[in-house]
Design an enzyme around this catalytic site. Structure first.
Site, PDB file in Angstrom:
ATOM      1  N   GLY A 233      40.122 -31.884  84.453  1.00 34.88           N
ATOM      2  CA  GLY A 233      41.454 -31.726  85.045  1.00 34.88           C
ATOM      3  C   GLY A 233      42.467 -31.211  84.030  1.00 34.88           C
ATOM      4  O   GLY A 233      42.088 -30.639  83.005  1.00 34.88           O
TER       5      GLY A 233
ATOM      6  N   GLY B 272      42.241 -21.152  81.436  1.00 28.95           N
ATOM      7  CA  GLY B 272      40.859 -21.144  80.937  1.00 28.95           C
ATOM      8  C   GLY B 272      39.926 -21.710  82.000  1.00 28.95           C
ATOM      9  O   GLY B 272      38.905 -21.102  82.346  1.00 28.95           O
ATOM     10  N   HIS B 273      40.277 -22.894  82.517  1.00 28.61           N
ATOM     11  CA  HIS B 273      39.463 -23.485  83.588  1.00 28.61           C
ATOM     12  C   HIS B 273      39.413 -22.542  84.797  1.00 28.61           C
ATOM     13  O   HIS B 273      38.364 -22.348  85.417  1.00 28.61           O
ATOM     14  CB  HIS B 273      40.069 -24.801  84.064  1.00 28.61           C
TER      15      HIS B 273
ATOM     16  N   GLN C 217      33.053 -40.050  76.709  1.00 28.44           N
ATOM     17  CA  GLN C 217      33.089 -39.034  75.643  1.00 28.44           C
ATOM     18  C   GLN C 217      34.307 -39.193  74.738  1.00 28.44           C
ATOM     19  O   GLN C 217      34.559 -38.355  73.880  1.00 28.44           O
ATOM     20  CB  GLN C 217      32.993 -37.619  76.214  1.00 28.44           C
TER      21      GLN C 217
ATOM     22  N   ASP D 207      34.321 -24.576  73.848  1.00 33.48           N
ATOM     23  CA  ASP D 207      33.604 -25.735  73.304  1.00 33.48           C
ATOM     24  C   ASP D 207      32.190 -25.255  72.987  1.00 33.48           C
ATOM     25  O   ASP D 207      31.236 -25.552  73.710  1.00 33.48           O
ATOM     26  CB  ASP D 207      33.604 -26.867  74.334  1.00 33.48           C
TER      27      ASP D 207
ATOM     28  N   LEU E 290      43.505 -21.548  75.034  1.00 38.47           N
ATOM     29  CA  LEU E 290      44.096 -22.499  75.981  1.00 38.47           C
ATOM     30  C   LEU E 290      43.338 -23.819  75.886  1.00 38.47           C
ATOM     31  O   LEU E 290      42.112 -23.831  75.785  1.00 38.47           O
ATOM     32  CB  LEU E 290      44.008 -21.960  77.402  1.00 38.47           C
ATOM     33  N   SER E 291      44.098 -24.902  75.923  1.00 37.40           N
ATOM     34  CA  SER E 291      43.497 -26.232  75.873  1.00 37.40           C
ATOM     35  C   SER E 291      44.454 -27.211  76.530  1.00 37.40           C
ATOM     36  O   SER E 291      45.673 -27.086  76.370  1.00 37.40           O
ATOM     37  CB  SER E 291      43.263 -26.648  74.415  1.00 37.40           C
TER      38      SER E 291
ATOM     39  N   ARG F  23      44.978 -29.989  75.569  1.00 40.87           N
ATOM     40  CA  ARG F  23      45.653 -30.729  74.483  1.00 40.87           C
ATOM     41  C   ARG F  23      46.799 -29.936  73.850  1.00 40.87           C
ATOM     42  O   ARG F  23      47.579 -30.503  73.092  1.00 40.87           O
ATOM     43  CB  ARG F  23      44.642 -31.133  73.414  1.00 40.87           C
TER      44      ARG F  23
HETATM   45  P1  AMP Z   1      37.562 -29.718  79.878  1.00 44.62           P
HETATM   46  O1  AMP Z   1      38.385 -29.975  81.092  1.00 44.62           O
HETATM   47  O2  AMP Z   1      38.343 -29.629  78.623  1.00 44.62           O
HETATM   48  O3  AMP Z   1      36.360 -30.638  79.788  1.00 44.62           O
HETATM   49  O4  AMP Z   1      36.958 -28.263  80.070  1.00 44.62           O
HETATM   50  C1  AMP Z   1      36.215 -27.930  81.212  1.00 44.62           C
HETATM   51  C2  AMP Z   1      35.520 -26.619  80.951  1.00 44.62           C
HETATM   52  O5  AMP Z   1      36.497 -25.617  80.702  1.00 44.62           O
HETATM   53  C3  AMP Z   1      34.618 -26.657  79.723  1.00 44.62           C
HETATM   54  O6  AMP Z   1      33.425 -25.932  80.014  1.00 44.62           O
HETATM   55  C4  AMP Z   1      35.439 -25.965  78.664  1.00 44.62           C
HETATM   56  O7  AMP Z   1      34.663 -25.345  77.660  1.00 44.62           O
HETATM   57  C5  AMP Z   1      36.168 -24.935  79.502  1.00 44.62           C
HETATM   58  N1  AMP Z   1      37.379 -24.461  78.837  1.00 44.62           N
HETATM   59  C6  AMP Z   1      38.367 -25.214  78.303  1.00 44.62           C
HETATM   60  N2  AMP Z   1      39.301 -24.410  77.728  1.00 44.62           N
HETATM   61  C7  AMP Z   1      38.878 -23.144  77.908  1.00 44.62           C
HETATM   62  C8  AMP Z   1      39.394 -21.861  77.531  1.00 44.62           C
HETATM   63  N3  AMP Z   1      40.527 -21.729  76.859  1.00 44.62           N
HETATM   64  N4  AMP Z   1      38.702 -20.751  77.882  1.00 44.62           N
HETATM   65  C9  AMP Z   1      37.522 -20.864  78.572  1.00 44.62           C
HETATM   66  N5  AMP Z   1      36.986 -22.046  78.942  1.00 44.62           N
HETATM   67  C10 AMP Z   1      37.650 -23.167  78.617  1.00 44.62           C
END
Ligand code: AMP
Length: 277
Positions: free
Chosen positions: A23, A28-29, A54, A146, A183-184, A186
């Site tokens: 979420g 990115g997502h 995790q 990641d 993008l993150s 965080r």
């Molecule tokens: P997360 O919600 O952080 O667990 O991320 C969910 C998925 O989105 C994971 O496969 C991440 O690697 C991917 N993800 C997160 N940030 C990015 C980004 N900036 N560009 C591409 N994929 C991303």
């Protein structure tokens, strides 16, 4: 778009393209979800689940950003038909000690995630394996952002044999801000000053040259990160497939950084093609 938390409703979307997330969705997502939709290979199912196993006890599980309404609005426009938002009890009916697949070797490579977030990749394997069991997708998409996680998931699927049939893991390139910051979720923690300092990561990557030695590149990345007030966990160049230590750029490699600005931990990576000469 159908939003549900009861796993019984997963029968409608078996064999589709799966995009697991925690979420706090950003572009990115959404790029992953759009890619899933563009594959045109069955229903797209997105999961939104902040996985407790995790996060270490001293990490940001409680503070992790959560905004389901805004997430659902974004997912709808990105082209997903199904959003699965299970409870912790659904994912871990036996509690958080529920069995997890053995950790593939690429997870425990010295000096990377496992050294700084012990248990993190084990928690990722645990939750992703559980989701694969429930969702039974034909394909699943993970971000290269990641990078070690992506390799670990691929290795886990291989290691588990036919547990998930012919499940294909697809990596998706990292989506970045216009100034290159990956993008993150965080990034929302960063103050304006730290947001500026965060550019140190792309500058560190920029300083890499296959004309230098691997050691010189690693030192240069650390120096640039420190100049930007980062506390570096790792800034290394590794074999792109195995994440083993390398001493030359003869094969494709990956530069990987994990570094903190205050309490905010950022990670990023860069593909480095093999040097031709
Ligand atoms: P997360 O919600 O952080 O667990 O991320 C969910 C998925 O989105 C994971 O496969 C991440 O690697 C991917 N993800 C997160 N940030 C990015 C980004 N900036 N560009 C591409 N994929 C991303």
């Amino acid at each position: 778009m159908h939003v549900f938390s009861d796993p019984k409703e997963l029968t409608d979307c078996q064999g589709g393209v799966f995009v697991p997330t925690m979420g706090a969705l950003h572009d990115g997502h959404l790029a992953l979800i759009r890619h899933a939709a563009n594959l045109n290979q069955g229903p797209v199912i997105v999961s939104i689940f902040v996985n407790p196993t995790q996060f270490a006890p001293d990490e940001d599980f409680a503070q992790y950003p959560r905004d389901l309404d805004s997430d659902l609005e974004k997912v709808k426009h990105a082209g997903s038909q199904f959003v699965f938002t299970p409870s912790v009890e659904t994912i871990y009916p036996l509690g958080e000690q529920s069995p997890a697949p053995p950790l593939p070797g690429v997870a425990t490579n010295p000096g990377l995630e496992d050294a700084y977030r012990p248990g993190h990749l084990q928690g990722v394997c645990q939750v992703v394996a559980r989701f694969f069991d429930l969702v039974n997708p034909a394909k699943a998409i993970f971000g290269e952002k990641d990078y070690q996680q992506l390799l670990v998931i691929k290795a886990m699927v291989k290691q588990e044999g036919d547990r998930w049939g012919d499940l294909e893991i697809i990596g998706h390139e990292t989506i970045r801000e216009s100034d290159s910051l990956a993008l993150s979720s965080r990034n929302a923690y960063l103050s304006d000053e730290d947001r500026n300092r965060a550019l140190g990561i792309s500058k560190a990557f920029h300083g890499i040259s296959t004309q230098l030695s691997v050691d010189e590149c690693e030192q240069s990345m650390r120096r640039i990160l420190e100049d930007h007030h980062f506390e570096t966990e790792y800034a290394v160049v590794r074999d792109a497939q195995t994440l083993n230590i390398v001493t030359t750029f003869d094969k494709p490699t990956r530069a990987l950084i994990a570094a903190r600005l205050g309490s905010t931990r950022l990670i990023d990576n860069l593909a480095i093609p093999a040097r031709l000469t």
